[in-house]
Design an enzyme around this catalytic site. Sequence first.
Site, PDB file in Angstrom:
ATOM      1  N   ARG A 185       0.818  -1.219   0.000  1.00  0.00           N
ATOM      2  CA  ARG A 185       0.000   0.000   0.000  1.00  0.00           C
ATOM      3  C   ARG A 185       0.850   1.268   0.000  1.00  0.00           C
ATOM      4  NH1 ARG A 185      -4.920   2.434   1.149  1.00  0.00           N
ATOM      5  NH2 ARG A 185      -6.040   0.512   1.614  1.00  0.00           N
ATOM      6  N   GLU A 210     -11.229 -12.225  -1.341  1.00  0.00           N
ATOM      7  CA  GLU A 210     -11.446 -11.189  -2.353  1.00  0.00           C
ATOM      8  C   GLU A 210     -11.122 -11.724  -3.740  1.00  0.00           C
ATOM      9  OE1 GLU A 210     -10.730  -6.786  -1.496  1.00  0.00           O
ATOM     10  OE2 GLU A 210      -8.994  -7.310  -2.723  1.00  0.00           O
TER      11      GLU A 210
END
Length: 250
Positions: A27, A88
């Site tokens: 990230r 996911e």
Amino acid sequence: MASSSTSTLTPPKKYDVFLSFREEDTRCGFTSYLYDALKRKQILTFIDNELVRGDEISPSLLKAMEESKLFVIIFSENYASSKWCLEELVQILECRNNNGQIVVPVFYFVDPSHVRNQTGSFGDEFARLIEEKALAMDNVQSFRSALKDAANLSRRGLGKSELQSEFVQKIVRDILNKLSEMPSSHTMDLVGIEARLAEIDSLLNMESQDVSLVGIWGMGGIGKTTIAEAIWTNIHTQFEGTFLQTLGKN
């Protein structure tokens, strides 16, 4: 820029790209670089800003997946240590199978074969997750199948000698090409608009280096603004900067 017709059953898309990644791995580095590069190209990108993740995918996240045209999955070294990431991934591939959305796997210092076969350090993390979470056999098989299917798709990998900035630009160009080939959501339920878009596209002469000015004239209520917005949606990602303004009725 005219495109083939799309089923009216396909839900309209709110996002161009949905980014899937492991929070701790990328990230603050690679994912942020890619996200910024996509924003500069005015590619509307969904990124999950929720820092605390549970074991279940939230309804809002599922909705964002359904409303995305294209998925970018960033496989990093510790990706398979996250049950959330694997859940996911399964959902993303279900969207691909059910709705035809595009999936672009990106391998960030990870060998695609390790993802495909759950081997190497990537496989070690997956084995550790199975042990720590005491995953049911159904979950394990679902995750294995998803990893294998994703790794078999057309993909991009970061080489040890390649600059991350160059790698990011390659991904963005690939995404731009894929998005430009997709039908605009403006055209999905409008009978006859494809022919109009094709006619205007021919007037734009996108291959030319000259500056063009194309006007759309007609009486009110016949869809001039809709056509202009659809044209802009189809071509804006090809430029460094664009501006869309619709004027009031006259």
